[in-house]
Design an enzyme around this catalytic site. Structure first.
Site: not given
Length: 260
Positions: A2-3, A51, A249
């Site tokens: 999640p951002e 985060k 990533r």
């Protein structure tokens, strides 16, 4: 993962649901805190830091949680059915009339509120936080001029809140290949300001979009659109694993709009 805007909304949900209220039941379903009980404590605040989520109580303890890849916080009224299986529950925090349920949380730990810096002190300026400091974020990014842009953006020690999606979209909207060194990025301050703008715009809505279009498949410029035509030039979008060994990533880019 999640951002930062997703984490911001989760923290805001917990803050609105729990703050100023007494915990009537707590259940920590992780080995290190299996016997912990905060019943009777009052939740004073929940806030996001990049985060990370910090839920503070008047006992001097803070619940530190992180969603990681699959985590979520949801709040239910008494008797309501959970939208995820009980086997995924890691934390229950109940107050009169509501229960906050943390599913598949990547981090669950209790820390002294006075020692929160031990778990979030390493983070750079928070794009959605009161500590946002553009010059400091730029200083941190520019401290390693040879580093690839996408790796630098994903490093939470530089600026906190950017994940894979925003990193890909920022590279595209800036016309920069993800692998370009920081030193060769034109107008880095503008890119950083755009990052803040993207998160600010999306923090108020559950459906994220960087194009301004909320329709399915129209919300992103390049993220998860590999082999689809670029929205600007029609060239097929590419995807490859980028980043330092062990931290690779998926990076998405248009070979024409984002030359190396």
């Amino acid at each position: 993962m999640p951002e930062g805007d997703t984490v911001y909304r989760a923290a805001r949900l917990l803050d609105r649901s729990l703050s100023g209220r007494v915990l009537t039941r707590t259940d920590f379903r992780v080995p290190q805190h299996a016997t912990a009980d905060l019943s009777g404590a009052t939740v004073t605040r929940t806030l996001s830091r990049g985060k990370h989520i910090l839920t503070r109580t008047d006992t001097g303890l803070t619940l530190h949680t992180h969603l990681k890849m699959e985590g979520a916080w949801q709040v239910y009224r008494p008797g309501a059915s959970w939208r995820r299986p009980a086997s995924q529950v890691r934390v229950l925090l109940s107050v009169e009339g509501a229960t906050a349920v943390g599913f598949s949380l990547g981090i669950v730990e209790l820390v002294e509120t006075a020692d929160e810096d031990q778990v979030v002190g390493h983070l750079g300026p928070d794009l959605l936080g009161p500590d946002w400091d553009e010059p400091e974020a730029l200083r941190r990014l520019e401290a390693d001029p040879a580093r690839e842009l996408i790796a630098a953006l994903l490093d939470q020690r530089n600026l906190a809140g950017i994940g894979n999606m925003y990193a890909a979209e920022l590279c595209f909207t800036s016309g920069v290949h993800p692998s370009r060194p920081i030193a060769d990025v034109p107008d880095l301050p503008r890119l950083v300001r755009r990052a803040k703008q993207m998160l600010e715009l999306n923090k108020e809505r559950a459906v994220q979009s960087t194009t301004g279009d909320l329709r399915p498949r129209e919300r992103m410029w390049v993220y998860r659109r590999d082999k689809s035509p670029c929205r600007r030039c029609g060239t097929p979008v590419k995807v490859a694993m980028r980043g330092e060994p062990g931290r690779e990533r998926a990076a998405y880019w248009c070979p024409t709009c984002q030359p190396t």
